[in-house]
Enzyme design. Structure first.
Site, mmCIF file in Angstrom:
data_model
loop_
_atom_site.group_PDB
_atom_site.id
_atom_site.type_symbol
_atom_site.label_atom_id
_atom_site.label_comp_id
_atom_site.label_asym_id
_atom_site.label_seq_id
_atom_site.Cartn_x
_atom_site.Cartn_y
_atom_site.Cartn_z
ATOM 1 N N GLY A 14 -10.307 -1.089 1.180
ATOM 2 C CA GLY A 14 -8.933 -1.347 0.712
ATOM 3 C C GLY A 14 -7.959 -1.430 1.877
ATOM 4 O O GLY A 14 -6.799 -1.034 1.778
ATOM 5 N N LEU A 47 -6.356 -3.756 3.253
ATOM 6 C CA LEU A 47 -5.199 -4.669 3.252
ATOM 7 C C LEU A 47 -4.107 -4.198 2.292
ATOM 8 O O LEU A 47 -3.121 -4.897 2.064
ATOM 9 C CB LEU A 47 -5.645 -6.102 2.897
ATOM 10 C CG LEU A 47 -6.675 -6.709 3.855
ATOM 11 C CD1 LEU A 47 -6.975 -8.159 3.478
ATOM 12 C CD2 LEU A 47 -6.203 -6.642 5.302
ATOM 13 N N GLY A 48 -4.271 -3.017 1.745
ATOM 14 C CA GLY A 48 -3.261 -2.472 0.835
ATOM 15 C C GLY A 48 -2.107 -1.807 1.590
ATOM 16 O O GLY A 48 -2.051 -1.851 2.823
ATOM 17 N N GLN A 49 -1.208 -1.176 0.827
ATOM 18 C CA GLN A 49 -0.007 -0.574 1.424
ATOM 19 C C GLN A 49 -0.355 0.455 2.496
ATOM 20 O O GLN A 49 0.170 0.401 3.611
ATOM 21 C CB GLN A 49 0.839 0.103 0.319
ATOM 22 C CG GLN A 49 2.146 0.683 0.832
ATOM 23 C CD GLN A 49 2.792 1.679 -0.136
ATOM 24 O OE1 GLN A 49 2.142 2.183 -1.047
ATOM 25 N NE2 GLN A 49 4.071 1.957 0.064
ATOM 26 N N ARG A 104 -10.910 -9.398 -0.392
ATOM 27 C CA ARG A 104 -10.545 -10.769 -0.006
ATOM 28 C C ARG A 104 -9.816 -10.710 1.326
ATOM 29 O O ARG A 104 -9.147 -9.716 1.622
ATOM 30 C CB ARG A 104 -9.563 -11.368 -1.030
ATOM 31 C CG ARG A 104 -10.231 -11.880 -2.279
ATOM 32 C CD ARG A 104 -9.203 -12.512 -3.203
ATOM 33 N NE ARG A 104 -8.306 -11.511 -3.796
ATOM 34 C CZ ARG A 104 -8.598 -10.821 -4.893
ATOM 35 N NH1 ARG A 104 -9.719 -11.016 -5.524
ATOM 36 N NH2 ARG A 104 -7.754 -9.922 -5.364
ATOM 37 N N TYR A 135 -5.953 5.419 -14.414
ATOM 38 C CA TYR A 135 -5.860 5.740 -12.984
ATOM 39 C C TYR A 135 -6.040 7.254 -12.777
ATOM 40 O O TYR A 135 -6.831 7.698 -11.938
ATOM 41 C CB TYR A 135 -4.492 5.268 -12.481
ATOM 42 C CG TYR A 135 -4.195 5.539 -11.026
ATOM 43 C CD1 TYR A 135 -4.946 4.948 -10.008
ATOM 44 C CD2 TYR A 135 -3.112 6.353 -10.660
ATOM 45 C CE1 TYR A 135 -4.643 5.173 -8.670
ATOM 46 C CE2 TYR A 135 -2.793 6.567 -9.331
ATOM 47 C CZ TYR A 135 -3.558 5.984 -8.332
ATOM 48 O OH TYR A 135 -3.248 6.201 -7.018
ATOM 49 N N LYS A 162 -8.945 9.404 -10.892
ATOM 50 C CA LYS A 162 -8.601 10.273 -9.747
ATOM 51 C C LYS A 162 -9.172 11.680 -9.946
ATOM 52 O O LYS A 162 -9.708 12.280 -9.011
ATOM 53 C CB LYS A 162 -7.076 10.324 -9.539
ATOM 54 C CG LYS A 162 -6.507 9.057 -8.912
ATOM 55 C CD LYS A 162 -7.085 8.802 -7.522
ATOM 56 C CE LYS A 162 -6.694 7.504 -6.917
ATOM 57 N NZ LYS A 162 -7.415 7.178 -5.688
ATOM 58 N N ILE A 192 4.238 6.607 -2.039
ATOM 59 C CA ILE A 192 4.373 6.386 -0.588
ATOM 60 C C ILE A 192 5.426 5.301 -0.360
ATOM 61 O O ILE A 192 5.342 4.209 -0.935
ATOM 62 C CB ILE A 192 3.037 5.958 0.047
ATOM 63 C CG1 ILE A 192 1.913 6.971 -0.283
ATOM 64 C CG2 ILE A 192 3.186 5.770 1.561
ATOM 65 C CD1 ILE A 192 2.068 8.342 0.319
HETATM 66 C C1 AKB Z 1 1.173 4.985 -8.233
HETATM 67 O O1 AKB Z 1 2.378 5.002 -8.529
HETATM 68 O O2 AKB Z 1 0.284 4.588 -9.000
HETATM 69 C C2 AKB Z 1 0.761 5.519 -6.888
HETATM 70 C C3 AKB Z 1 0.392 6.962 -6.955
HETATM 71 C C4 AKB Z 1 1.433 8.001 -7.105
HETATM 72 O O3 AKB Z 1 -0.764 7.291 -6.892
HETATM 73 N N1 AKB Z 1 1.803 5.309 -5.940
#
Ligand code: AKB
Length: 319
Positions: A8, A10-12, A36, A142, A146, A172
């Site tokens: 990952g 190329l992500g933030q 990609r 998500y 996690k 972030i």
């Molecule tokens: C999101 O908002 O999904 C992320 C996080 C807090 O994990 N920035």
């Protein structure tokens, strides 16, 4: 010598972490990878890059073998809001990706850093000063991935001796690469709009507190935890870390100190608002402070000053 693979990349976080670690450990010792090839062409001049889908366990193993990798920083993931749009895809990437990385790590004796998130908390979690050990019952895909990722890291450490480390990142804030599909993204978008148009419409309601961190502190957190003495680390799932907690009005007021014409309005997105409402207001990160010396540099005021300055420079806007 460290030989690091970043998924990952190329992500933030990945784009900045790759450059940061290349400075610390040498360009050829940090291998960036992503599904990609996209974004700034200059990035690819700075060191090795590989196309890698984290669902391809053999692909991960081959790259680790090719570059003699001894540490994987596994950032590839679909963020909270995007994951609610397509939970099935989020499960595949977030869950299988973490499992595949841990399996390759187990077989190759490789250390793993994986970020968890404030999203690993949910209903029943104490919202203020959320402790390190507490109820973790998120109601987003998500968040589910996690928590499961945290438990897997714990499991691979205790069962197989894989050197797993992680932090529960808050939102972030950064000016180099935009975040993609998170709930905390408003705290980045607001800076772009404040500088370009002097106004911003927030999709998060006034009064919604969330933890946040400026990118330089996030990079330091990853590096410091990677370098921490393993004997001192009691937690192998993920450490609470935070740098500031604010709600949209507080951030707007801070920006207004530097751009007095700035105005904020609201058009609340029910999906992202309900995600934000399920997350803590503020984390207790004392374990990270005690066990590996976590200490952020930026608070709301110093982050805002630096963010406005650096982003104005990037967007070529005179302040
Ligand atoms: C999101 O908002 O999904 C992320 C996080 C807090 O994990 N920035």
């Amino acid at each position: 010598m460290k030989r690091i693979l970043i998924t990952g990349a190329l992500g933030q976080i990945g784009t900045e972490l790759t450059m940061y670690l290349r400075k610390q450990y040498g360009k050829s010792n940090v291998i960036a990878s992503s599904r990609r090839k996209r974004g700034d062409e200059n990035f690819f001049e700075t060191g090795p890059f590989e196309i890698l889908n984290v669902n391809d366990v053999q692909g991960i193993a081959d790259i680790c073998k090719k570059y003699k990798i001894n540490q994987i920083i596994h950032l590839a993931a679909i963020l909270s809001a995007k994951a609610e749009d397509n939970p099935q895809e989020a499960y595949k990437i977030n869950m299988n990706g973490t499992y595949n990385v841990l399996e390759v790590a187990r077989e190759g004796g490789i250390a793993v850093f994986t970020p968890s998130s404030i999203a690993a908390f949910g209903a029943g979690t104490p919202v203020d000063n959320t402790p390190q050990d507490t109820i973790q019952r998120p109601n987003t895909m998500y968040g589910v991935t996690k928590v499961a990722g945290e438990l897997l890291c714990d499991y691979y450490y205790w069962k197989f001796g894989v050197d797993t480390r992680g932090v529960r990142f808050p939102g972030i804030i950064s000016y180099k690469t935009l975040p993609g599909g998170g709930t905390t993204d408003y705290a980045v978008h607001i800076f772009y709009e404040a500088l370009k148009n002097k106004k911003y419409t927030s999709f998060i309601k006034a009064g919604t507190f969330m933890d946040m961190m400026y990118m330089p502190d996030a990079l330091k957190a990853i590096h410091d935890l990677m370098e921490a003495n393993p004997d001192k680390l009691r937690y192998r799932n993920a450490f609470n870390v935070t740098a500031m907690s604010f709600e949209p009005e507080m951030l707007a007021a801070e920006i207004k100190k530097h751009i007095p014409e700035f105005e904020m309005s609201y058009d609340v997105d029910p999906v992202r608002q309900s995600i934000a409402d399920s997350w803590p207001n503020s984390l207790d990160d004392s374990c990270a402070r005690q066990e590996w010396g976590w200490c952020p540099k930026y608070d709301l005021s110093s982050m805002t000053i630096d963010m406005l300055h650096k982003l104005a420079e990037k967007l070529k806007i005179k302040q």
